[in-house]
Design an enzyme around this catalytic site. Structure first.
Site, PDB file in Angstrom:
ATOM      1  N   ASP A 234       0.849  -1.193   0.000  1.00 29.61           N
ATOM      2  CA  ASP A 234       0.000   0.000   0.000  1.00 29.61           C
ATOM      3  C   ASP A 234       0.888   1.248   0.000  1.00 29.61           C
ATOM      4  OD1 ASP A 234      -3.054   0.777   0.389  1.00 29.61           O
ATOM      5  OD2 ASP A 234      -1.926   2.063   1.743  1.00 29.61           O
ATOM      6  N   TYR A 380      -3.469  11.044   1.334  1.00 27.03           N
ATOM      7  CA  TYR A 380      -4.107  10.991   0.021  1.00 27.03           C
ATOM      8  C   TYR A 380      -4.163  12.391  -0.604  1.00 27.03           C
ATOM      9  CZ  TYR A 380      -5.537   6.198   0.993  1.00 27.03           C
ATOM     10  OH  TYR A 380      -5.519   4.857   1.265  1.00 27.03           O
ATOM     11  N   HIS A 437      -4.781  -7.471  -0.516  1.00 22.59           N
ATOM     12  CA  HIS A 437      -4.089  -6.216  -0.263  1.00 22.59           C
ATOM     13  C   HIS A 437      -3.267  -6.229   1.031  1.00 22.59           C
ATOM     14  CE1 HIS A 437      -3.433  -1.974  -0.970  1.00 22.59           C
ATOM     15  NE2 HIS A 437      -3.819  -1.684   0.261  1.00 22.59           N
TER      16      HIS A 437
END
Length: 462
Positions: A234, A380, A437
């Protein structure tokens, strides 16, 4: 006249082709390393002129009062009137409220009843804090207990969102213990990213992955390691990649379980490969990448959170901070569908197929107890900013040995043909028919084996 017109058309065609080729070359040519001083910044509150860095490394212990746990239990007892799931619906609309009720009940009874045990579990490894660029950075540091003369390799393990250092608890003992598959052991450093868990969040704008990469490099230097390995998934994958790009003489190897590039060249090569996948990919692994439209559909389904956090992280943060029920639904949904998208069809979300509720709640507790859901989401906004994306780090080549562990249900994959534009020394690329993930937490033995295979190759090249 007709011959003249034909000649002119030919010249125009050649000129257009030549111009297009030059445009493509300019758009895809490798870029040089940026001046690394542009990564340097004071991130703490107030004026940097009043800051004097405390370089001491101080022991840290996770310790929360009975009042804190009682307050949490009270909140879990005050469950809002959750809407019933539609008939015949599991996780297709998001987190199934019936399943959420079950988890809340387990959390406030079984889990919190043994919080002392869970706190002891989280404290089983040595924890520390140190100050870097104005921020208190938390990290786990496990030195192996081995006979003198045993080869020890430092490794930095990097998590992402919505994970934490908890993702690596099962793999740490494997790495720090002698075994027949390696003639060395690892010294393991697992930091909480800035703004996650017990690491302080930035007070200034711009804390993107490239800025975090510098902080992580400084952390390894602070501990005493000039050369080290990096493993990450990630955001940890992107940060690890950037550490290996910016500091190529310091990183011995990078092992990533979410390899991806966003360069024009990578996108074009992926597009070309979609027409002739068997030319570029072994037949049994083509479905990791193609057909493209179903893959794109899955990304759209699963990436709504990303748009929100890349534009308004503080709004969703305000809805979740101090709200254990909302926090659990928001984070645990990712551990369901990012592990396997078919789990949307399961009423329980498939959460306990690979994870225990205790391990999942450990991760939730880290976010809840530290009030870091908002600061964790700001990465983000900062990383997807026009300024950061415009730096095009994927076009900077790295000579550092690299490995990609590709798990079947990862959110996105990139073909090796494209990856080699950036990872010019791609030593290893393995595909696994299971896993998603959160691979380090889901399949720690598989990640461990793949990592050791890679490190053995790198060490044997010397």
């Amino acid at each position: 006249m007709r011959n003249t017109m034909g000649y002119v058309k030919s010249l125009v065609f050649v000129a257009v082709v030549a111009a297009s080729y030059m445009y493509y070359r300019n758009l895809t040519a490798p870029l040089p390393l940026p001046p690394l001083n542009q990564l340097e910044q004071y991130w703490g509150p107030g004026d940097a002129k009043n800051y004097k860095e405390d370089t001491a490394i101080k022991p840290f212990k996770i310790n929360y009062s009975n009042d804190t746990i009682h307050k949490l239990r009270t909140k879990l007892n005050d469950v809002p009137n959750l809407a019933k799931p539609l008939e015949g619906v599991a996780f297709q609309y998001g987190f199934n409220s019936n399943r959420l009720q079950e988890i809340i009940t387990y959390w406030k009874t079984n889990y919190l009843a043994k919080w002392d045990e869970r706190e002891k579990f989280l404290n089983q490894f040595p924890h520390f804090k140190t100050q870097i660029q104005g921020l208190d950075i938390h990290f786990i540091h496990v030195k192996p207990k081995v006979p003198a003369g045993t080869k020890i390799l430092p490794i930095l393990l990097l998590h992402g969102w919505p994970g934490s250092v908890r993702e690596f608890y099962d793999i740490i003992p494997m790495l720090t213990t002698k075994s027949e598959d390696k003639n060395y052991v690892f010294e393991v450093i697992v930091p909480s990213l800035p703004g996650y868990g017990w690491s302080q969040g930035a007070s200034k704008q711009g804390m993107s992955t490239s800025k975090i990469a510098l902080i992580m490099k400084k952390l390894m230097n602070r501990i005493g390691h000039e050369q080290f390995y990096v493993q990450g998934g990630d955001w940890g994958s992107l940060i690890g990649n950037q550490i290996g790009t910016f500091f190529q003489d310091n990183v011995k190897g990078i092992h990533l379980n979410m390899c991806g590039l966003q360069s024009t060249s990578a996108m074009l090569k992926t597009f070309i490969a979609s027409f002739m996948p068997s030319v570029f990919i072994e037949k049994e692994y083509v479905d990791f990448y193609f057909p493209a439209l179903p893959k794109l559909k899955e990304i759209i389904i699963e990436s709504g959170y990303m748009h929100l956090q890349a534009t308004k992280p503080d709004t969703i943060g305000a809805a979740l901070v101090g709200n254990p029920i909302g926090l659990a639904a928001y984070i645990l949904e990712k551990f369901s569908t990012w592990t396997n998208p078919t789990y949307r069809q399961l009423a329980d979300g498939g959460l306990e197929k690979y994870f225990t509720l205790d391990s999942l709640l450990d991760n939730i507790m880290i976010y809840y107890l530290t009030d870091t859901i908002t600061t964790s989401q700001r990465i983000y906004y900062e990383t997807f900013s026009v300024q950061e994306m415009g730096l095009q780090f994927d076009r900077i080549q790295t000579k550092v040995p690299a490995a990609c562990a590709k798990f079947k249900y990862e959110l996105a994959q990139t073909v090796d043909w494209a990856l080699r534009d950036h990872f010019t020394n791609l030593v290893q690329s393995n595909h696994f028919q299971d896993g998603g993930h959160f691979a380090a937490m889901q399949l720690p033995a598989v990640i461990y084996k793949d990592l050791v295979q890679f490190v053995n190759k790198v060490e044997n090249q010397k």
